[in-house]
Design a protein around this motif. Sequence first.
Motif, PDB file in Angstrom:
ATOM      1  N   SER A 140      25.214   1.639  22.015  1.00 16.75           N
ATOM      2  CA  SER A 140      25.993   2.298  20.964  1.00 16.75           C
ATOM      3  C   SER A 140      26.104   1.383  19.746  1.00 16.75           C
ATOM      4  O   SER A 140      26.017   1.823  18.602  1.00 16.75           O
ATOM      5  CB  SER A 140      27.413   2.596  21.451  1.00 16.75           C
ATOM      6  N   PRO A 189      29.713   9.295  24.047  1.00 12.50           N
ATOM      7  CA  PRO A 189      29.788  10.152  25.234  1.00 12.50           C
ATOM      8  C   PRO A 189      30.505   9.484  26.397  1.00 12.50           C
ATOM      9  O   PRO A 189      30.483   8.265  26.540  1.00 12.50           O
ATOM     10  CB  PRO A 189      28.320  10.383  25.599  1.00 12.50           C
ATOM     11  N   ASP A 190      31.141  10.288  27.197  1.00 12.74           N
ATOM     12  CA  ASP A 190      31.796   9.820  28.420  1.00 12.74           C
ATOM     13  C   ASP A 190      31.731  10.998  29.405  1.00 12.74           C
ATOM     14  O   ASP A 190      30.834  11.843  29.284  1.00 12.74           O
ATOM     15  CB  ASP A 190      33.238   9.394  28.087  1.00 12.74           C
ATOM     16  N   ARG A 249      19.647   5.605  24.170  1.00 15.00           N
ATOM     17  CA  ARG A 249      21.104   5.597  24.337  1.00 15.00           C
ATOM     18  C   ARG A 249      21.540   6.388  25.571  1.00 15.00           C
ATOM     19  O   ARG A 249      22.467   5.992  26.271  1.00 15.00           O
ATOM     20  CB  ARG A 249      21.809   6.141  23.067  1.00 15.00           C
ATOM     21  N   LYS A 297      35.597  -5.103  27.699  1.00 14.45           N
ATOM     22  CA  LYS A 297      34.162  -4.902  27.943  1.00 14.45           C
ATOM     23  C   LYS A 297      33.351  -5.374  26.731  1.00 14.45           C
ATOM     24  O   LYS A 297      32.365  -6.097  26.869  1.00 14.45           O
ATOM     25  CB  LYS A 297      33.893  -3.419  28.214  1.00 14.45           C
ATOM     26  N   ASN A 351      34.232   3.274  35.079  1.00 15.20           N
ATOM     27  CA  ASN A 351      35.307   2.372  34.675  1.00 15.20           C
ATOM     28  C   ASN A 351      36.440   2.463  35.695  1.00 15.20           C
ATOM     29  O   ASN A 351      36.907   3.556  36.004  1.00 15.20           O
ATOM     30  CB  ASN A 351      35.832   2.763  33.288  1.00 15.20           C
ATOM     31  N   LYS A 356      35.955   1.043  19.546  1.00 23.39           N
ATOM     32  CA  LYS A 356      34.841   1.814  20.118  1.00 23.39           C
ATOM     33  C   LYS A 356      35.155   2.234  21.534  1.00 23.39           C
ATOM     34  O   LYS A 356      35.733   1.468  22.297  1.00 23.39           O
ATOM     35  CB  LYS A 356      33.608   0.880  20.124  1.00 23.39           C
TER      36      LYS A 356
HETATM   37  N1  GLU Z   1      31.779   5.807  27.958  1.00 22.67           N
HETATM   38  C1  GLU Z   1      31.231   4.588  27.470  1.00 22.67           C
HETATM   39  C2  GLU Z   1      31.873   3.405  28.190  1.00 22.67           C
HETATM   40  O1  GLU Z   1      32.835   3.569  28.908  1.00 22.67           O
HETATM   41  C3  GLU Z   1      31.333   4.623  25.988  1.00 22.67           C
HETATM   42  C4  GLU Z   1      31.111   3.388  25.268  1.00 22.67           C
HETATM   43  C5  GLU Z   1      30.559   3.569  23.849  1.00 22.67           C
HETATM   44  O2  GLU Z   1      29.370   3.745  23.761  1.00 22.67           O
HETATM   45  O3  GLU Z   1      31.339   3.505  22.901  1.00 22.67           O
HETATM   46  O4  GLU Z   1      31.408   2.294  28.127  1.00 22.67           O
END
Ligand code: GLU
Length: 544
Positions: free
Chosen positions: A424, A209-210, A253, A156, A392, A132
Amino acid sequence: MNPLPILRFQLMYRRPSIFIMKRFYSELGKMPDSLKDIPEQSNPTFYNMVQYNFHKARVVVEEKLIESLKHQKGLPPMDLSARKAKVRNVMSYLEMCDAVLELNFPVKKDDGSYEMIRGYRAMHKCHKMPVKGGMRYCLSVNRDEVRALSAIMTYKCATVGVPFGGSTGGLCINPAKFTVNELEKITRRYTIELARKGFIGPEIDVPAPDVSTGEREMSWIADTYHKTFGYRDINAQGCCTGKPLNQGGIHGRISAPGRGIFNCLDQIVTSEDFMKLAGLSVGWKDKTFIIQGFGNVGLHTSRYLTGAGAKCIGIMEVDGSIISPQGINCLDLHNYKLTKGSIVGFPGAQPYRGKNLICEPCDILIPAAGEKLINKEVAQEVKAKIVAEGANGPITPAGDKVLLSKNILILPDLFCNAGGVTVSYFEWLKNLNHTSFGRLTFKYERDSNYLLLSSVQESLERHFGQDGTKRIPIVPSESFKTRIAGASERDIVVSGLAWTMERAARELTNTAKEFNLGTDFRTAAYVAAIEKIFHTINEAGLTF
Ligand code: GLU
């Protein structure tokens, strides 16, 4: 589900045999030579930063892992050298990406010309499936970045107890240079390419999303997958998260990363011990904060923080920064940005003309955009008491070292911005359940609550009410009234996320204590994650 991608996937992810892995052994108890000077470097690669953080924690936790292998249920005892070898093997496996995919494909633009698009997807560890992570559209996207981000996602997920491996991908594009029509074409083609290579699917890899992607892109991805590779898969909707509600998304979300950052900070701001450490008073009232990045994460974080009583005194974006000692109204700013496309010129604040906004005095600094914002030099100038990593990897190891030496409390990305992936996970579960949370229990809960009230009333009247002739009405309190109708999906998401963050905070504090790490919560998070992943991999076996 078409079996072909799964077969391909299995062939691709055969883990390297133990003999091949010997080449990659990192020495127990030591930082690899190649990473030794990372905490001195001003601009290390992102992947080296994550590698460094991993090894820093590995060195701390190894002895405990070796010890833990002494008595394993149902297995004959292992001697010390076998146990050491086992730990070394798992660590060598853990430090690398399982797979990195690079894609190049053409897109036909609206004016008839063609452009080549480069995309990536890295799967860091497949010890838990699916893997993920985000999907970003940004010119910084490259192999190094996606590898680093996918590793961060593995740790994470483990830190907050989300049962996934880690991945991340993206396209090396400036989305502002494409029309919506072109972006849709690119996204759909990218999805097909990922599916063809076995890099997407509800049981394989689930993007979210990112940077510069959101509900719209996730909707295109889900639709493309559903209508092609996933057409026989009843769970196809779970191939990505962060979708709009009517496409299988979940309440909360979008704001989840911001809410998670708030939950995380709330543990600190309301704790006497932590606030004493930070030299601040307990509670949110009048706490000042500065945010770097006013995208989805920045907006919602400032909403929750100001809602709790804090004051946003500065916001930094790529094209300019604004300040206001009286506090910035984030919702007004959001509306302004929607119409103007920038925060610059916002009438509710002044333009910032100083050197670097993130080095201005404040209680909490929240980097909520790209990586490597706070390096050694910047860290020396940071005056905030707490740095909460909304993005991050915003702090380099050199920056980390300086901030720690200045007793600045760092809330690491693995914990602080885990709200997104946690919700998520809830969305993915919803997709697999094919129903929204609360749907089956809503009425039952409400009826039960009313029955409970009337049963209490009847009992009291029987006992105290002169043979049942005197009425003793039971009036629900205001807070009970809001819950009497049962938990909605939003309630479940909000409390599920808050509980996840509370549990993670407890675990990190305990780990920091156990290993004598002081306030180095980044190392504590990596240690806690490595421990969990080690046991999963060890118990499942390293090879198959
Ligand atoms: N961009 C999110 C993160 O860095 C995505 C994580 C997700 O929901 O898969 O945590």
